[in-house]
Design an enzyme around this catalytic site. Structure first.
Site, short mmCIF file in Angstrom:
data_model
loop_
_atom_site.label_atom_id
_atom_site.label_comp_id
_atom_site.label_asym_id
_atom_site.label_seq_id
_atom_site.Cartn_x
_atom_site.Cartn_y
_atom_site.Cartn_z
N ARG A 52 -4.00 64.01 117.24
CA ARG A 52 -3.92 64.39 118.66
C ARG A 52 -3.07 63.38 119.44
O ARG A 52 -3.21 62.17 119.24
CB ARG A 52 -5.33 64.48 119.28
N ASP A 53 -2.21 63.93 120.29
CA ASP A 53 -1.38 63.08 121.14
C ASP A 53 -2.28 62.28 122.09
O ASP A 53 -3.24 62.81 122.66
CB ASP A 53 -0.38 63.93 121.92
N ILE A 54 -1.96 61.02 122.26
CA ILE A 54 -2.79 60.14 123.11
C ILE A 54 -2.67 60.52 124.58
O ILE A 54 -3.56 60.22 125.38
CB ILE A 54 -2.36 58.66 122.88
N HIS A 84 8.70 63.46 114.37
CA HIS A 84 7.45 64.14 114.68
C HIS A 84 7.70 65.45 115.39
O HIS A 84 8.69 65.60 116.11
CB HIS A 84 6.53 63.24 115.53
N MET A 85 6.79 66.36 115.19
CA MET A 85 6.84 67.68 115.83
C MET A 85 5.63 67.80 116.75
O MET A 85 4.50 67.48 116.34
CB MET A 85 6.80 68.76 114.74
N HIS A 86 5.86 68.23 117.98
CA HIS A 86 4.76 68.49 118.91
C HIS A 86 4.27 69.92 118.72
O HIS A 86 5.09 70.85 118.65
CB HIS A 86 5.22 68.35 120.37
P1 5GP Z 1 8.40 61.88 121.90
O1 5GP Z 1 8.65 61.73 123.36
O2 5GP Z 1 8.92 60.71 121.11
O3 5GP Z 1 8.83 63.20 121.34
O4 5GP Z 1 6.82 61.91 121.74
C1 5GP Z 1 6.05 60.80 121.47
C2 5GP Z 1 4.61 61.17 121.72
O5 5GP Z 1 3.78 60.23 121.08
C3 5GP Z 1 4.21 61.21 123.19
O6 5GP Z 1 3.73 62.51 123.53
C4 5GP Z 1 3.11 60.15 123.28
O7 5GP Z 1 2.06 60.52 124.17
C5 5GP Z 1 2.64 60.02 121.86
N1 5GP Z 1 2.13 58.70 121.50
C6 5GP Z 1 2.74 57.51 121.72
N2 5GP Z 1 2.00 56.51 121.25
C7 5GP Z 1 0.89 57.07 120.68
C8 5GP Z 1 -0.25 56.53 120.00
O8 5GP Z 1 -0.40 55.32 119.82
N3 5GP Z 1 -1.17 57.42 119.56
C9 5GP Z 1 -1.05 58.76 119.75
N4 5GP Z 1 -2.03 59.55 119.28
N5 5GP Z 1 0.02 59.31 120.38
C10 5GP Z 1 0.97 58.48 120.83
#
Ligand code: 5GP
Ligand code: ZN
Length: 114
Positions: free
Chosen positions: A29-31, A100-102
Site C-alpha cells: 500500500r502506498d504510504i 513501480h506501477m500504481h
Molecule cells: P512516483 O511519484 O515515483 O510514481 O510514486 C512514488 C510513490 O511512492 C508515491 O505515491 C509515494 O507516496 C510512495 N512512497 C514513497 N515512499 C514510500 C514508503 O516509504 N512507503 C510506501 N508504502 N510508499 C512510499
C-alpha cells in the site's frame, strides 16, 4: 541499491503493508494514498525506471499488469474500474527511482491525466 527506499522495503528493512509477493514482484500500500485503493506494484530487481527496462525484461510489465488485475479483484474494484500508472523520469513525475506501477481506484478518478 543501498539508498533506494523500495529496495529497503523489499529487504524488509523498512516496514510496508505488503499485499502480494512472488519471485520477481511485490506489491504494497502506498504510504500517501490518493484513493481508497492505492497500491504500488514493484519489481524486486532494482530497475531505476521504465526507461531503464532492458528489452529482454519487457515481459515483467505484463506480469505486473496481471498482478494488478488480480489485486484489483481482491480490492473489490475490478468491476467499478481502476487506473494503472507508471511514471517515468523527472517530467513524468517519477519521485522514487525504482520501477513501480500504481494501482489506483475506489473512487471516481479525474478524466484527465497530468
Ligand atoms: P512516483 O511519484 O515515483 O510514481 O510514486 C512514488 C510513490 O511512492 C508515491 O505515491 C509515494 O507516496 C510512495 N512512497 C514513497 N515512499 C514510500 C514508503 O516509504 N512507503 C510506501 N508504502 N510508499 C512510499
Ligand atoms: Zn531499488
Amino acid at each position: 541499491m543501498e539508498d533506494c527506499i523500495f529496495c529497503k522495503i523489499i529487504a524488509g528493512e523498512i516496514p510496508a503493508d505488503i499485499v502480494y509477493r512472488d519471485d520477481e514482484v511485490i506489491a504494497f500500500r502506498d504510504i500517501n494514498p490518493v484513493a481508497p485503493t492505492h497500491l504500488l506494484i514493484i519489481s524486486k530487481k532494482h530497475i531505476p525506471s521504465l526507461a531503464h527496462l532492458p528489452d529482454a525484461e519487457t515481459p515483467l510489465i505484463g506480469s505486473m499488469v496481471k498482478i494488478a488485475n488480480q489485486l484489483a479483484r481482491e480490492e473489490g474494484i475490478f468491476e467499478s474500474g481502476y487506473r494503472l500508472a507508471i511514471s517515468c523520469g523527472k517530467q513524468g513525475g517519477q519521485v522514487v527511482p525504482h520501477l513501480h506501477m500504481h494501482l489506483i481506484g475506489g473512487r471516481q478518478l479525474a478524466d484527465a491525466l497530468g
